[in-house]
Motif scaffolding. Structure first.
Motif, PDB file in Angstrom:
ATOM      1  N   ARG A 203      72.501  12.623  15.985  1.00  0.00           N
ATOM      2  CA  ARG A 203      71.206  12.315  16.610  1.00  0.00           C
ATOM      3  C   ARG A 203      70.138  12.104  15.544  1.00  0.00           C
ATOM      4  O   ARG A 203      69.348  11.163  15.604  1.00  0.00           O
ATOM      5  N   GLU A 204      70.159  12.981  14.552  1.00  0.00           N
ATOM      6  CA  GLU A 204      69.170  12.923  13.485  1.00  0.00           C
ATOM      7  C   GLU A 204      69.299  11.612  12.705  1.00  0.00           C
ATOM      8  O   GLU A 204      68.305  10.936  12.440  1.00  0.00           O
ATOM      9  N   LEU A 205      70.538  11.255  12.360  1.00  0.00           N
ATOM     10  CA  LEU A 205      70.776  10.026  11.601  1.00  0.00           C
ATOM     11  C   LEU A 205      70.388   8.792  12.408  1.00  0.00           C
ATOM     12  O   LEU A 205      69.781   7.865  11.884  1.00  0.00           O
ATOM     13  N   THR A 206      70.744   8.800  13.683  1.00  0.00           N
ATOM     14  CA  THR A 206      70.416   7.671  14.549  1.00  0.00           C
ATOM     15  C   THR A 206      68.903   7.476  14.614  1.00  0.00           C
ATOM     16  O   THR A 206      68.400   6.367  14.531  1.00  0.00           O
ATOM     17  N   LYS A 207      68.199   8.598  14.742  1.00  0.00           N
ATOM     18  CA  LYS A 207      66.743   8.557  14.796  1.00  0.00           C
ATOM     19  C   LYS A 207      66.176   7.952  13.509  1.00  0.00           C
ATOM     20  O   LYS A 207      65.317   7.074  13.547  1.00  0.00           O
ATOM     21  N   LYS A 208      66.703   8.440  12.382  1.00  0.00           N
ATOM     22  CA  LYS A 208      66.243   7.937  11.090  1.00  0.00           C
ATOM     23  C   LYS A 208      66.489   6.439  10.976  1.00  0.00           C
ATOM     24  O   LYS A 208      65.657   5.691  10.468  1.00  0.00           O
ATOM     25  N   MET A 209      67.683   6.010  11.430  1.00  0.00           N
ATOM     26  CA  MET A 209      68.027   4.595  11.317  1.00  0.00           C
ATOM     27  C   MET A 209      67.111   3.747  12.195  1.00  0.00           C
ATOM     28  O   MET A 209      66.707   2.657  11.799  1.00  0.00           O
ATOM     29  N   GLU A 210      66.794   4.263  13.378  1.00  0.00           N
ATOM     30  CA  GLU A 210      65.909   3.513  14.276  1.00  0.00           C
ATOM     31  C   GLU A 210      64.494   3.414  13.691  1.00  0.00           C
ATOM     32  O   GLU A 210      63.839   2.391  13.811  1.00  0.00           O
ATOM     33  N   GLN A 211      64.074   4.492  13.044  1.00  0.00           N
ATOM     34  CA  GLN A 211      62.724   4.514  12.463  1.00  0.00           C
ATOM     35  C   GLN A 211      62.620   3.532  11.298  1.00  0.00           C
ATOM     36  O   GLN A 211      61.548   2.968  11.057  1.00  0.00           O
ATOM     37  N   SER A 212      63.711   3.364  10.581  1.00  0.00           N
ATOM     38  CA  SER A 212      63.653   2.515   9.380  1.00  0.00           C
ATOM     39  C   SER A 212      63.858   1.032   9.723  1.00  0.00           C
ATOM     40  O   SER A 212      63.791   0.180   8.863  1.00  0.00           O
ATOM     41  N   LEU A 213      64.109   0.748  11.007  1.00  0.00           N
ATOM     42  CA  LEU A 213      64.307  -0.659  11.400  1.00  0.00           C
ATOM     43  C   LEU A 213      62.989  -1.447  11.346  1.00  0.00           C
ATOM     44  O   LEU A 213      61.941  -0.915  11.674  1.00  0.00           O
TER      45      LEU A 213
END
Ligand SMILES: [Zn+2]
Ligand SMILES: [Zn+2]
Length: 213
Positions: A203-213
């Motif tokens: 969940r944490e990684l997915t969130k980070k990836m979405e934020q960096s898009l």
């Protein structure tokens, strides 16, 4: 308490002079109306409360059914959940990386996806490394399927996996992975803990990836 000189009728809102402290109506008609109104309100409230209780009971029933169902699940059920969560994390962690074995960045879509989490030391042969992050990398489905079997392809895949590990992380890591390692004795609770841990990391990684898009 003193009887007030005047107050508003609860029905018609007109001011009247009450004779007692508990008189809230200006006339007998409004007394009856108020009694009916209060009774209806009380009934409505009772119904609402009953409805609430029923929902709560149903919820508790579902919850305890869920708990009982989970209690009947074999340990392997949680082991698979833990492994799925771990593998998912590895795929997310290595997002954008080429296949650890063949270097492919856009492999063919085989049975529902392009990517697997491939263990360098296989889960079957080295269960003590099944949840070791340094032992698992993003691998294309074709290579991962090859490494599970024996034969020429498996040997090639494993060899290239090892070469890539040396390139990316150095010989020390490969030496360490080649082991020996202490045997783990995972139990049901460990699988549940590992599952939750890796689900949270995903969940944490997915969130980070979405934020960096
Ligand atoms: Zn009135
Ligand atoms: Zn590959």
């Amino acid at each position: 308490m003193k009887v007030p000189k005047a107050r508003k009728c609860r029905i018609c809102k007109k001011r009247f002079k009450p004779l007692t402290l508990y008189e809230w109506w200006c006339c007998e008609k409004h007394r009856d109306e108020l009694a009916t109104k209060l009774a209806a309100e009380a009934k409505q409230k009772r119904i609402q409360q009953q409805e609430k209780n029923r929902k709560k009971e149903a919820q508790q029933e579902r919850q305890s059914l869920k708990v009982r169902k989970l209690a009947l699940k074999p340990d392997n059920y949680f082991k698979k959940q833990a492994q799925d969560a771990f593998n998912q994390f590895i795929r997310l962690r290595d997002h954008g990386q080429p296949c650890i074995s063949c270097g492919e960045t856009n492999p063919p879509d085989l049975h529902g996806g392009q990517w697997d989490c491939g263990h360098f030391k296989t889960v079957g042969g080295f269960p003590e490394l099944r949840f070791v992050e340094k032992n698992a990398y993003r691998q294309c489905k074709s290579c991962n399927a090859g490494s599970a079997k024996h034969g020429a392809k498996a040997a090639t895949v494993a060899q290239r996996y090892e070469q890539e590990l040396v390139l990316r992380f150095g010989q020390d890591l490969v030496d360490w992975l080649n082991g020996p390692h202490e045997m783990t004795h995972y139990r049901r609770d460990d699988f549940i803990r590992i599952r939750d841990e890796y689900r949270a990391k995903c969940r944490e990684l997915t969130k980070k990836m979405e934020q960096s898009l």
